[in-house]
Design a protein around this motif. Structure first.
Motif, PDB file in Angstrom:
ATOM      1  N   GLY A 576       0.750  -1.226  -0.046  1.00  0.00           N
ATOM      2  CA  GLY A 576      -0.010  -0.079  -0.002  1.00  0.00           C
ATOM      3  C   GLY A 576       0.923   1.263  -0.050  1.00  0.00           C
ATOM      4  O   GLY A 576       1.802   1.303   0.660  1.00  0.00           O
ATOM      5  N   SER A 577       0.583   2.146  -0.866  1.00  0.00           N
ATOM      6  CA  SER A 577       1.488   3.205  -0.997  1.00  0.00           C
ATOM      7  C   SER A 577       0.829   4.582  -0.704  1.00  0.00           C
ATOM      8  O   SER A 577      -0.614   4.845  -0.640  1.00  0.00           O
ATOM      9  CB  SER A 577       1.895   3.369  -2.447  1.00  0.00           C
ATOM     10  OG  SER A 577       2.566   4.630  -2.935  1.00  0.00           O
ATOM     11  N   ALA A 578       1.562   5.729  -0.712  1.00  0.00           N
ATOM     12  CA  ALA A 578       1.030   7.156  -0.662  1.00  0.00           C
ATOM     13  C   ALA A 578       0.446   7.532  -2.086  1.00  0.00           C
ATOM     14  O   ALA A 578      -0.488   8.521  -1.986  1.00  0.00           O
ATOM     15  CB  ALA A 578       2.114   8.090  -0.369  1.00  0.00           C
ATOM     16  N   ASP A 579       0.673   6.687  -2.910  1.00  0.00           N
ATOM     17  CA  ASP A 579      -0.071   7.261  -4.257  1.00  0.00           C
ATOM     18  C   ASP A 579      -1.541   6.496  -4.407  1.00  0.00           C
ATOM     19  O   ASP A 579      -2.323   6.539  -5.513  1.00  0.00           O
ATOM     20  CB  ASP A 579       0.715   6.609  -5.415  1.00  0.00           C
ATOM     21  CG  ASP A 579       0.738   5.063  -5.408  1.00  0.00           C
ATOM     22  OD1 ASP A 579      -0.020   4.359  -4.764  1.00  0.00           O
ATOM     23  OD2 ASP A 579       1.636   4.425  -6.324  1.00  0.00           O
ATOM     24  N   ARG A 580      -2.008   6.101  -3.329  1.00  0.00           N
ATOM     25  CA  ARG A 580      -3.456   5.551  -3.150  1.00  0.00           C
ATOM     26  C   ARG A 580      -3.829   4.169  -3.598  1.00  0.00           C
ATOM     27  O   ARG A 580      -5.120   3.923  -3.813  1.00  0.00           O
ATOM     28  CB  ARG A 580      -4.443   6.644  -3.437  1.00  0.00           C
ATOM     29  CG  ARG A 580      -4.155   7.934  -2.955  1.00  0.00           C
ATOM     30  CD  ARG A 580      -5.220   8.972  -3.564  1.00  0.00           C
ATOM     31  NE  ARG A 580      -5.013   9.464  -4.898  1.00  0.00           N
ATOM     32  CZ  ARG A 580      -5.597  10.112  -5.764  1.00  0.00           C
ATOM     33  NH1 ARG A 580      -6.593  10.735  -5.113  1.00  0.00           N
ATOM     34  NH2 ARG A 580      -5.148  10.532  -6.945  1.00  0.00           N
ATOM     35  N   LYS A 583      -1.157  -2.644  -4.401  1.00  0.00           N
ATOM     36  CA  LYS A 583      -0.546  -3.649  -5.732  1.00  0.00           C
ATOM     37  C   LYS A 583      -0.147  -5.039  -5.041  1.00  0.00           C
ATOM     38  O   LYS A 583       0.120  -5.261  -3.957  1.00  0.00           O
ATOM     39  CB  LYS A 583       0.846  -3.117  -6.206  1.00  0.00           C
ATOM     40  CG  LYS A 583       0.573  -1.887  -7.061  1.00  0.00           C
ATOM     41  CD  LYS A 583       1.923  -1.493  -7.858  1.00  0.00           C
ATOM     42  CE  LYS A 583       1.797  -0.100  -8.428  1.00  0.00           C
ATOM     43  NZ  LYS A 583       0.749  -0.270  -9.868  1.00  0.00           N
ATOM     44  N   ILE A 584      -0.950  -5.997  -5.923  1.00  0.00           N
ATOM     45  CA  ILE A 584      -0.689  -7.445  -5.590  1.00  0.00           C
ATOM     46  C   ILE A 584       0.339  -8.161  -6.493  1.00  0.00           C
ATOM     47  O   ILE A 584       0.203  -8.262  -7.570  1.00  0.00           O
ATOM     48  CB  ILE A 584      -2.066  -8.274  -5.367  1.00  0.00           C
ATOM     49  CG1 ILE A 584      -3.046  -7.385  -4.579  1.00  0.00           C
ATOM     50  CG2 ILE A 584      -1.813  -9.663  -5.105  1.00  0.00           C
ATOM     51  CD1 ILE A 584      -4.425  -7.998  -4.677  1.00  0.00           C
ATOM     52  N   ARG A 594      -1.839  -7.391  -9.824  1.00  0.00           N
ATOM     53  CA  ARG A 594      -3.107  -6.580 -10.112  1.00  0.00           C
ATOM     54  C   ARG A 594      -2.603  -5.194  -9.312  1.00  0.00           C
ATOM     55  O   ARG A 594      -2.308  -5.229  -8.043  1.00  0.00           O
ATOM     56  CB  ARG A 594      -4.644  -7.018  -9.706  1.00  0.00           C
ATOM     57  CG  ARG A 594      -5.658  -6.131  -9.866  1.00  0.00           C
ATOM     58  CD  ARG A 594      -5.796  -5.660 -11.264  1.00  0.00           C
ATOM     59  NE  ARG A 594      -6.286  -7.277 -12.083  1.00  0.00           N
ATOM     60  CZ  ARG A 594      -7.425  -7.555 -12.295  1.00  0.00           C
ATOM     61  NH1 ARG A 594      -8.495  -6.812 -11.884  1.00  0.00           N
ATOM     62  NH2 ARG A 594      -7.573  -8.879 -12.980  1.00  0.00           N
ATOM     63  N   SER A 595      -3.234  -4.071  -9.902  1.00  0.00           N
ATOM     64  CA  SER A 595      -3.287  -2.880  -9.119  1.00  0.00           C
ATOM     65  C   SER A 595      -4.491  -2.416  -8.779  1.00  0.00           C
ATOM     66  O   SER A 595      -5.196  -2.172  -9.742  1.00  0.00           O
ATOM     67  CB  SER A 595      -2.282  -1.868  -9.921  1.00  0.00           C
ATOM     68  OG  SER A 595      -2.260  -0.473  -9.310  1.00  0.00           O
ATOM     69  N   LEU A 596      -4.656  -2.019  -7.754  1.00  0.00           N
ATOM     70  CA  LEU A 596      -6.194  -1.479  -7.225  1.00  0.00           C
ATOM     71  C   LEU A 596      -6.033  -0.085  -6.730  1.00  0.00           C
ATOM     72  O   LEU A 596      -5.340   0.162  -5.862  1.00  0.00           O
ATOM     73  CB  LEU A 596      -6.783  -2.335  -6.080  1.00  0.00           C
ATOM     74  CG  LEU A 596      -6.686  -4.020  -6.370  1.00  0.00           C
ATOM     75  CD1 LEU A 596      -7.033  -4.788  -5.043  1.00  0.00           C
ATOM     76  CD2 LEU A 596      -7.629  -4.389  -7.459  1.00  0.00           C
ATOM     77  N   PHE A 597      -7.092   0.686  -6.971  1.00  0.00           N
ATOM     78  CA  PHE A 597      -7.322   2.061  -6.553  1.00  0.00           C
ATOM     79  C   PHE A 597      -8.047   1.774  -5.058  1.00  0.00           C
ATOM     80  O   PHE A 597      -9.144   1.647  -5.449  1.00  0.00           O
ATOM     81  CB  PHE A 597      -7.968   3.016  -7.446  1.00  0.00           C
ATOM     82  CG  PHE A 597      -8.111   4.230  -7.002  1.00  0.00           C
ATOM     83  CD1 PHE A 597      -7.138   5.104  -7.180  1.00  0.00           C
ATOM     84  CD2 PHE A 597      -9.245   4.967  -6.433  1.00  0.00           C
ATOM     85  CE1 PHE A 597      -7.258   6.438  -6.551  1.00  0.00           C
ATOM     86  CE2 PHE A 597      -9.445   5.998  -6.212  1.00  0.00           C
ATOM     87  CZ  PHE A 597      -8.415   6.937  -6.043  1.00  0.00           C
ATOM     88  N   ALA A 598      -7.262   1.947  -4.052  1.00  0.00           N
ATOM     89  CA  ALA A 598      -7.674   1.752  -3.043  1.00  0.00           C
ATOM     90  C   ALA A 598      -8.514   2.390  -2.125  1.00  0.00           C
ATOM     91  O   ALA A 598      -9.801   2.443  -1.599  1.00  0.00           O
ATOM     92  CB  ALA A 598      -6.609   0.836  -2.023  1.00  0.00           C
TER      93      ALA A 598
END
Length: 879
Positions: A576-580, A583-584, A594-598
């Protein structure tokens, strides 16, 4: 067809770790027949009632989702009015703790509440700049008062008069006559926002506080009292103003009309009280008798005592005497005063650092000093909790902040141990759950013994902040990562204690891994073969634990990875990143699955549910979300926190989640046995979003007109079909009423004048023929002839070509022509008859009482008429 995977729902179980929120004001409440002992405080969406003598929570007034923004106890002490962030006002019974009345009228947060002296009416002010007066007994709104241009900061009822005083951030103080519901006076002597005001001396003095160091004092004279026929003429002319009041009146008051306030109240500035500090006034408050005035400023509080007036000639300094300053241990957010029967002044302070303090002021002393008599602190931390951990038996919860570490019992939610610490950033329970380790902002590792509650060892582990700590899977040691670009490996060992015969636990540094960037997070793989390290350069590097050789680099985030975790079988790593984004990744080849907009803001914490591929994330957007790492789906959102969520922790069983937020609260979530089906969850989420959008902004009038016409077409077709069936059967059968019409009765679409033309302009022409037929029917009935004619003429203007070219509408237009002419003539005749009757009554009254009726209004109307004609002539001359 594949099987639909079912999940188990997590539900909110408890809110703890919170003494009081600083969002709304604290208030003394009467409970169990006592005043001055119990205080009501906001606690996120709830209201807590604390016993200041015992330091115990005695009552919880449960709210819904929105945060509490305002409190006001009723005069009888039996009820408490609570304002919320969404504009709702709920009245709670303090005996039962239940909500008895709910008022919905504001569009934004409630910022001010006040009961009248009988408790039958409640006035509320809001961020939407409106003031609403509510009838508490009949549970209805009385009237809405508009006039302010910014947030309402305070509202006051006058006991003896049916008047209301309001102040706002638009620098204005307004007086309202509640008999006529209009503003009759506006005070404009303030150069900045008016943050508070208070009535003193039996409502003969008004004191206002603004952003400057001046408290303005206004003298109130009620004209009915001055014009009492039994009063001597000398007293009438003198009034009750202090010397020097007249010279300030003109530039300090703005009269909105032809001196209408002279018939109600006269308000003139008599002077100012200069404060010591330059910080703005937060609020002003008085005790119930109006004898003491307290001024809350940004850096503390101060009280002033007002002595009873002996004569009109007393100077302002003699009337209002300074008593003392009250300096709290932290920044004061709100306060309340109460004068006890013993003559002591009690003051409760709500502080910014999650503390309630109670002070007593002995007025009989020669130099009165405020003495702190109680302090409620044990229920929470003084600062934000930055790290959480669960014990291995799922019973104990660790929470650590900048000043202390607390151990909580999960089942009772009681704090069982509090220990002082440095600014904690990460933590863990030592295997066996008898000790805990904290990593601090100064780079230390602190080892605490829970049985004694003492610090048994402190090591300087890193040269910078210790950002992350992870227990090794074999439970023989742990690893830490810090801002000094190092990853350090530690082992537990038993050493001989100098003060005791027994050995004690200690930490031994065994290895170090030097890196090129600051280390933000470290995690072991479950088999202890790999170590993942998150760096400040936005990458995650994976190393072999035994040789510390580089294995993989996971790159793709645009901002640093703040949190990560590896699943129980070691196949997946989620970052989990500061870019919101979350990524798995596969931990075998380092490929991004997969990259998820969390979240809508930085992802602050991430942790897998034990024995599964499900994981939770916490974000600065106040939300906690659950995800499926296999199907890459969002499962559930846990909403409850009102500010940024800093961290969370899952119990080893996976049944509990605990989270900490900037709103000072800790929340416990419990896994239920209720299955959660994603399709149903998505549908519920869409419905909630739709309801929220409808609540924020009403459906456009054009859409409502189209819906009504669609319903009309359906019902007309059904009626024709029903009549045909009845005719064929040869008997009459009652026509079934539409369920919508049965529930809501006769549906009407109301539109403001400003919305009428706009809504008709965007209405598709396919609806116009039906609308014209309905206009014909309603005009024949004689209802709303003026409104219908306006709409009809506007439709004819914009659709003239299509209407005249449609042969089907010729008959409709002919019928409309006849009905409108006849009905407008009838309305004109009625209006003319009424005008003639009123003019006759006017002449009769003028002849009888020898006064000119409506003279002022007529003059103003004629003046406006003359100005308009003059303006039209000038425009014509220019053209």
């Amino acid at each position: 067809m594949g099987l639909t995977r079912q999940y188990l729902r997590y539900e909110p179980a408890a809110l703890f770790g919170l003494v009081a929120s600083a969002r709304a004001a604290v208030a003394f409440v009467a409970l169990r027949g006592e005043r001055g002992r119990y205080v009501a405080v906001p606690a996120c969406e709830h209201v807590f009632v604390w016993d200041t003598r015992k330091g115990e929570k005695v009552l919880i007034l449960k709210g819904l989702k929105q945060e509490v923004s305002c409190l006001c106890p009723s005069p009888d002490g039996l009820h408490l009015a609570v304002g919320y962030e969404d504009g709702a006002v709920r009245v709670f019974n303090l005996l039962s703790g239940e909500s008895t009345v709910t008022f919905n009228g504001h569009r934004a947060a409630v910022t001010a509440l006040q009961y009248d002296h009988l408790g039958g009416r409640l006035v509320s002010g809001s961020k939407d700049t409106e003031v609403i007066v509510w009838d508490v007994i009949n549970e209805s709104g009385l009237y809405r008062l508009r006039g302010h241009k910014d947030v309402i900061t305070q509202v006051l009822f006058l006991k003896e008069k049916n008047l209301l005083v309001t102040c706002a951030k638009d620098t204005l103080v307004k007086w309202w006559d509640l008999d006529t519901q209009h503003c009759f006076k506006t005070l404009v002597g303030h150069r900045a926002e008016v943050w508070g005001m208070a009535l003193l001396s039996k409502e003969k003095r008004l004191i206002t506080g603004s952003a400057d160091s001046e408290l303005r004092v206004w003298d109130l004279t009620y004209i009915q009292e001055v014009q009492d026929p039994d009063e001597p003429e000398s007293k009438k002319s003198k009034g009750s103003s202090s010397p020097g009041a007249e010279e300030n009146t003109e530039d300090e008051t703005l009269e909105l009309d032809e001196h209408p306030e002279e018939r109600i109240v006269k308000c003139s500035k008599v002077g100012s009280i200069m404060r010591e500090g330059r910080d703005r006034v937060v609020t002003l408050g008085t005790d119930r008798m109006g004898k003491f005035l307290a001024c809350h400023v940004s850096n503390g509080g101060q009280n002033s005592e007002e002595e009873p007036e002996k004569s009109v000639e007393l100077s302002l300094q003699e009337e209002i005497q300074r008593v003392t300053n009250v300096k709290a241990s932290s920044k004061i957010k709100s306060f309340d005063l109460i004068l006890s029967p013993k003559g002591e002044l009690k003051m409760v302070l709500l502080l910014q650092n999650n503390v309630i303090e109670l002070y007593n002021l002995d007025l009989s002393a020669q130099v009165p000093q405020a003495v702190r008599v109680s302090r409620i602190t044990i229920g929470g931390h003084r600062s934000d909790v930055r790290t959480l951990a669960f014990s291995s038996d799922n019973i104990a919860i660790l929470s650590a902040a900048a000043e202390s570490v607390k151990i909580w019992n999960r089942s009772t939610l009681q704090c069982i141990r509090t220990m002082e610490c440095e600014y904690a950033l990460c933590s863990l329970f030592v295997p066996g759950d008898r000790q805990v380790i904290l990593g601090t902002k100064t780079g230390k590792l602190q080892l605490y013994d829970l049985a004694s509650g003492s610090l048994i060892e402190s090591l300087n582990a890193h040269d910078g902040a210790v950002w992350s700590i992870a227990l090794s899977p074999d439970q023989h040691g742990f690893v830490t990562g810090g801002a000094d670009k190092c990853v350090k490996f530690w082992e537990f060992e038993l050493v001989k204690d100098e003060s005791s015969v027994q050995k004690r636990l200690s930490m031994k540094h065994v290895r170090i891994l030097q890196l090129d960037e600051d280390v933000l997070c470290v995690r072991y793989s479950p088999n202890q073969k790999l170590l993942a390290v998150s760096l400040l350069d936005c990458t995650v590097k994976v190393f072999y634990v035994d040789t510390l050789k580089f294995f993989l680099s996971l790159y793709g985030h645009k901002l640093p990875v703040l949190c990560m975790d590896i699943c129980y079988d070691g196949t997946l790593i989620a970052t989990g990143s500061a870019d919101r984004n979350v990524k798995i990744w596969g931990l075998d080849f380092g490929d991004c699955h997969r990259s998820l907009f969390a979240h809508d803001d930085s992802v602050m914490y991430l942790q897998f549910v034990p024995k599964s591929h499900l994981f939770f994330t916490a974000g600065k957007d106040c939300k906690i979300k659950q995800w499926d790492a296999d199907k890459f789906e969002h499962i559930q959102t846990l909403e409850g926190h009102h500010q940024e969520v800093w961290c969370l922790a899952l119990s080893p069983s996976g049944d509990y989640v605990v989270s900490a937020s900037h709103d000072k609260s800790l929340r416990l979530w419990e896994r239920t046995r209720e299955p959660l089906i994603l399709e149903e969850e998505r549908e519920m989420q869409r419905e909630a979003e739709y309801e929220e959008s409808v609540a924020k902004e009403e459906q456009p009038v054009a859409e409502r007109i189209m819906e009504a016409l669609e319903l009309y077409r359906e019902e007309t077709a059904k009626l024709k079909e029903h009549n045909a069936i009845c005719k064929a059967a040869g008997k009459e059968v009652p026509f079934p009423v539409n369920p919508i019409l049965r529930a809501y009765g006769n549906i009407t679409v109301s539109a403001m004048s400003s919305e009428l033309e706009e809504s008709l302009l965007v209405l598709p022409f396919s609806y116009v023929p039906d609308l014209l037929r309905l206009f014909n029917e309603y005009i024949q009935l004689g209802s709303d002839v003026e409104l219908l004619c306006r709409a009809l003429l506007f439709l004819l203007k914009i659709h003239f070509g299509q209407i005249t070219g449609n042969q089907m509408l010729v008959t409709v237009i002919e019928n409309l022509k006849k009905t409108t002419i006849s009905r407008v003539s009838e309305a004109r005749d009625v209006l003319g008859f009424n005008m003639a009757g009123l003019q006759f009554l006017q002449r009769e009254i003028e002849a009888k009482e020898e006064v000119t009726f409506f003279a002022d209004a007529t003059e103003r109307f004629e003046e406006k008429k003359r100005k308009r004609k003059k303006k039209e002539k000038m425009i014509l001359a220019v053209l």
